[in-house]
Design a protein around this motif. Structure first.
Motif: not given
Length: 180
Positions: A127, A130, A134-137
């Motif tokens: 988290q 992220e 910008t990469v989702p957790a």
């Protein structure tokens, strides 16, 4: 030549070799941060080594803000904010060590400072990364688990260290190899 000074410095500090090359042919999982080896002219042998690894069943994952030729041939392309490769690597390390997925036998014999590293990544959650990368957790956690559980795996970086934080980014990426 300042092309890969961050990579060379971080790998020399971390493992004593400033320019190790991945064993792509024997790998089942290749995680490449920020470079385009399938289009590399400086290292003319790399495209065939990497494609042979893919032919032998390896999953190629490319982490790069740019959809390079190599990223277009990967099974998975992970775009991220430029200069945040190190944060992604630290969050992946967080998942690996908090879930006990590290190669403890290798660490016990060959790695110095693991307890300090483990403490350092304690708050480097997916988290946290992220918000930076910008990469989702959820994707960060999945990539960490894949890397840690697919053997043998290979990790490499090039342009992912072409930033003011490049030595530290390379250190974080190289540490992934050391703990897995």
């Amino acid at each position: 030549n300042t092309c890969d000074t961050g990579r060379k410095a971080s790998f020399k500090i971390l493992m004593g070799d400033e320019r190790p090359l991945i064993d792509a042919i024997n790998s089942k999982y290749m995680l490449i941060f920020g470079w385009n080896p399938l289009s590399a002219t400086k290292w003319a042998h790399l495209p065939r080594i990497i494609t042979r690894g893919i032919e032998h069943g390896a999953k190629l994952v490319v982490v790069d803000p740019h959809l390079s030729y190599t990223a277009s041939k990967a099974r998975e392309w992970v775009p991220l904010r430029p200069g945040t490769d190190g944060a992604l690597a630290l969050a992946m390390a967080h998942v690996i060590v908090t879930e006990g997925l590290q190669d403890q036998g290798f660490i016990d014999e060959w790695v110095a400072g693991f307890d300090q590293f483990k403490a350092y990544v304690q708050d480097k959650t997916p988290q946290w990364a992220e918000a930076i990368t910008t990469v989702p957790a959820e994707r960060i956690a999945r990539l960490a688990r894949e890397l840690a559980t697919t053997k043998p795996a290979a990790i490499d970086v090039w342009s992912g260290t072409h930033h003011t934080n490049g030595v530290y980014a390379g250190w974080g990426i190289g540490a992934l190899a050391a703990i897995t």
